[in-house]
Design a protein around this motif. Structure first.
Motif, PDB file in Angstrom:
ATOM      1  N   UNK A  62       0.807  -1.227   0.000  1.00  0.00           N
ATOM      2  CA  UNK A  62       0.000   0.000   0.000  1.00  0.00           C
ATOM      3  C   UNK A  62       0.839   1.275   0.000  1.00  0.00           C
ATOM      4  N   UNK A  63       1.908   1.284   0.792  1.00  0.00           N
ATOM      5  CA  UNK A  63       2.733   2.488   0.870  1.00  0.00           C
ATOM      6  C   UNK A  63       3.346   2.833  -0.473  1.00  0.00           C
ATOM      7  N   UNK A  64       3.919   1.842  -1.142  1.00  0.00           N
ATOM      8  CA  UNK A  64       4.602   2.133  -2.397  1.00  0.00           C
ATOM      9  C   UNK A  64       3.640   2.252  -3.579  1.00  0.00           C
ATOM     10  N   UNK A  65       2.465   1.662  -3.471  1.00  0.00           N
ATOM     11  CA  UNK A  65       1.434   1.945  -4.474  1.00  0.00           C
ATOM     12  C   UNK A  65       1.022   3.411  -4.402  1.00  0.00           C
ATOM     13  N   UNK A  66       0.907   3.920  -3.197  1.00  0.00           N
ATOM     14  CA  UNK A  66       0.579   5.343  -3.047  1.00  0.00           C
ATOM     15  C   UNK A  66       1.731   6.204  -3.553  1.00  0.00           C
ATOM     16  N   UNK A  67       2.945   5.881  -3.117  1.00  0.00           N
ATOM     17  CA  UNK A  67       4.093   6.685  -3.531  1.00  0.00           C
ATOM     18  C   UNK A  67       4.205   6.757  -5.049  1.00  0.00           C
ATOM     19  N   UNK A  68       4.154   5.600  -5.702  1.00  0.00           N
ATOM     20  CA  UNK A  68       4.303   5.562  -7.161  1.00  0.00           C
ATOM     21  C   UNK A  68       3.102   6.164  -7.867  1.00  0.00           C
ATOM     22  N   UNK A  69       1.953   6.142  -7.205  1.00  0.00           N
ATOM     23  CA  UNK A  69       0.741   6.631  -7.853  1.00  0.00           C
ATOM     24  C   UNK A  69       0.473   8.106  -7.682  1.00  0.00           C
ATOM     25  N   UNK A  70       1.320   8.812  -6.935  1.00  0.00           N
ATOM     26  CA  UNK A  70       1.027  10.217  -6.648  1.00  0.00           C
ATOM     27  C   UNK A  70       0.990  11.088  -7.887  1.00  0.00           C
ATOM     28  N   UNK A  71       1.780  10.733  -8.909  1.00  0.00           N
ATOM     29  CA  UNK A  71       1.722  11.538 -10.130  1.00  0.00           C
ATOM     30  C   UNK A  71       0.546  11.152 -11.020  1.00  0.00           C
ATOM     31  N   UNK A  72      -0.146  10.069 -10.673  1.00  0.00           N
ATOM     32  CA  UNK A  72      -1.345   9.648 -11.402  1.00  0.00           C
ATOM     33  C   UNK A  72      -2.620  10.055 -10.668  1.00  0.00           C
ATOM     34  N   UNK A  73      -2.535  10.118  -9.339  1.00  0.00           N
ATOM     35  CA  UNK A  73      -3.704  10.443  -8.522  1.00  0.00           C
ATOM     36  C   UNK A  73      -4.027  11.924  -8.666  1.00  0.00           C
ATOM     37  N   UNK A  74      -5.226  12.202  -9.119  1.00  0.00           N
ATOM     38  CA  UNK A  74      -5.611  13.586  -9.387  1.00  0.00           C
ATOM     39  C   UNK A  74      -5.851  14.359  -8.096  1.00  0.00           C
ATOM     40  N   UNK A  75      -5.606  15.664  -8.128  1.00  0.00           N
ATOM     41  CA  UNK A  75      -5.895  16.524  -6.989  1.00  0.00           C
ATOM     42  C   UNK A  75      -7.364  16.364  -6.594  1.00  0.00           C
ATOM     43  N   UNK A  76      -7.609  16.401  -5.298  1.00  0.00           N
ATOM     44  CA  UNK A  76      -8.971  16.167  -4.820  1.00  0.00           C
ATOM     45  C   UNK A  76      -9.322  14.700  -4.735  1.00  0.00           C
ATOM     46  N   UNK A  77      -8.316  13.837  -4.882  1.00  0.00           N
ATOM     47  CA  UNK A  77      -8.554  12.399  -4.878  1.00  0.00           C
ATOM     48  C   UNK A  77      -8.809  11.837  -3.489  1.00  0.00           C
ATOM     49  N   UNK A  78      -9.017  10.532  -3.461  1.00  0.00           N
ATOM     50  CA  UNK A  78      -9.359   9.849  -2.216  1.00  0.00           C
ATOM     51  C   UNK A  78      -8.525   8.577  -2.075  1.00  0.00           C
ATOM     52  N   UNK A  79      -7.989   8.364  -0.866  1.00  0.00           N
ATOM     53  CA  UNK A  79      -7.320   7.115  -0.522  1.00  0.00           C
ATOM     54  C   UNK A  79      -8.012   6.548   0.708  1.00  0.00           C
ATOM     55  N   UNK A  80      -8.402   5.289   0.633  1.00  0.00           N
ATOM     56  CA  UNK A  80      -8.984   4.596   1.783  1.00  0.00           C
ATOM     57  C   UNK A  80      -8.182   3.329   2.026  1.00  0.00           C
ATOM     58  N   UNK A  81      -7.645   3.193   3.224  1.00  0.00           N
ATOM     59  CA  UNK A  81      -6.884   2.012   3.612  1.00  0.00           C
ATOM     60  C   UNK A  81      -7.746   1.131   4.510  1.00  0.00           C
ATOM     61  N   UNK A  82      -7.769  -0.156   4.227  1.00  0.00           N
ATOM     62  CA  UNK A  82      -8.540  -1.076   5.061  1.00  0.00           C
ATOM     63  C   UNK A  82      -7.658  -1.540   6.215  1.00  0.00           C
ATOM     64  N   UNK A  83      -8.034  -1.128   7.408  1.00  0.00           N
ATOM     65  CA  UNK A  83      -7.328  -1.483   8.629  1.00  0.00           C
ATOM     66  C   UNK A  83      -8.066  -2.639   9.295  1.00  0.00           C
ATOM     67  N   UNK A  84      -8.104  -2.653  10.608  1.00  0.00           N
ATOM     68  CA  UNK A  84      -8.767  -3.737  11.325  1.00  0.00           C
ATOM     69  C   UNK A  84      -9.041  -3.320  12.757  1.00  0.00           C
ATOM     70  N   UNK A  85     -10.102  -3.859  13.309  1.00  0.00           N
ATOM     71  CA  UNK A  85     -10.382  -3.654  14.729  1.00  0.00           C
ATOM     72  C   UNK A  85      -9.256  -4.215  15.588  1.00  0.00           C
ATOM     73  N   UNK A  86      -8.426  -5.085  15.007  1.00  0.00           N
ATOM     74  CA  UNK A  86      -7.325  -5.695  15.749  1.00  0.00           C
ATOM     75  C   UNK A  86      -6.284  -4.683  16.206  1.00  0.00           C
ATOM     76  N   UNK A  87      -6.342  -3.445  15.703  1.00  0.00           N
ATOM     77  CA  UNK A  87      -5.409  -2.424  16.167  1.00  0.00           C
ATOM     78  C   UNK A  87      -5.924  -1.692  17.398  1.00  0.00           C
TER      79      UNK A  87
END
Length: 254
Positions: A125-150
């Motif tokens: 997830x981290x490097x998908x975001x990093x590499x995708x920053x020049x593709x992700x348009x301004x005003x975009x949305x990122x949602x990460x699936x976490x867990x109640x286990x945290x």
């Protein structure tokens, strides 16, 4: 409803479970959905067919998120799929849903499983975001699936819980980092949801009842319960929400 019309969404691990539910919901809201999968091509194609049968648009592409070249393969597949549909190589929404579990208790751990879980649940997830920053348009949305286990002790799968804790920390940092571009970054945290990941824990009526008892509503979650919250977070209505951890566990562990 077409509140996501004209937008492109990527959902990782969208061939089944929560990922499929999210892909179907975002497509129903008008997004073109890139259905990422790691192994099960048939299931990914089934997700695409389901979207198309409901009048939506989607395509599937593969990347093994545990592989050293995962990010390169991921974006090559994404770009190829978009080009085939005549779309520009950019996107508006990234839902980091793909995940691995099964580490066991502390005395059962192995370095190999530890490395695999961190590769898929954190590094990818981290490097998908990093590499995708020049593709992700301004005003975009990122949602990460976490867990109640945290938020509760989960010794049954200590490494899995650790990876999701890292996802929560990443969410906070990136929300602040990307805010100037109008990009929101949030995490959703399911409890027990009826997916393949926990199927072995639901093999008897007694086991299913025990999982259902965690929620104040007395049932196990459904992928749609999570998908509806994700759909809100990626919409314009959630433009003022970022850096948040949203508990979508049905009131588990209250």
């Amino acid at each position: 409803m077409a509140r996501l019309a004209g937008r492109t969404a990527i959902v990782t691990g969208a061939s089944r479970g929560i990922g499929r539910g999210v892909a179907e919901r975002l497509a129903a809201d008008g997004a073109l959905v890139a259905v990422h999968y790691g192994r099960d091509e048939d299931a990914a194609r089934a997700t695409v067919r389901g979207v198309e049968e409901r009048g939506g648009r989607a395509f599937a592409f593969r990347s093994d998120l545990a592989a050293p070249d995962a990010v390169d393969v991921f974006y090559a597949g994404l770009d190829a799929g978009l080009a085939e549909l005549g779309e520009e190589p950019g996107f508006d929404i990234l839902v980091n849903n793909a995940g691995a579990s099964g580490s066991g208790r502390v005395h059962e751990l192995s370095p190999e499983v530890f490395d695999r879980l961190f590769a898929i649940n954190v590094k990818a997830p981290l490097f998908l975001i990093q590499r995708g920053l020049d593709r992700l348009r301004d005003g975009g949305r990122i949602v990460n699936v976490s867990s109640l286990a945290t938020r509760t002790a989960f010794p049954e799968s200590v490494t899995y819980a650790m990876t999701k804790g890292a996802v929560d920390t990443m969410t906070l940092a990136l929300a602040k980092e990307l805010g100037p571009r109008g990009i929101t970054v949030n995490a959703v945290a399911p409890g027990f949801v009826a997916t393949d990941m926990n199927a072995r824990r639901r093999t008897t009526p007694e086991a299913r009842a025990a999982l259902a008892a965690h929620s104040v509503f007395g049932r196990i979650g459904d992928p749609a319960d999570i998908a509806d919250v994700v759909a809100f977070l990626v919409s314009d209505e959630a433009r003022w929400v970022t850096g948040q951890y949203l508990d979508v566990s049905g009131g588990s562990a209250l």
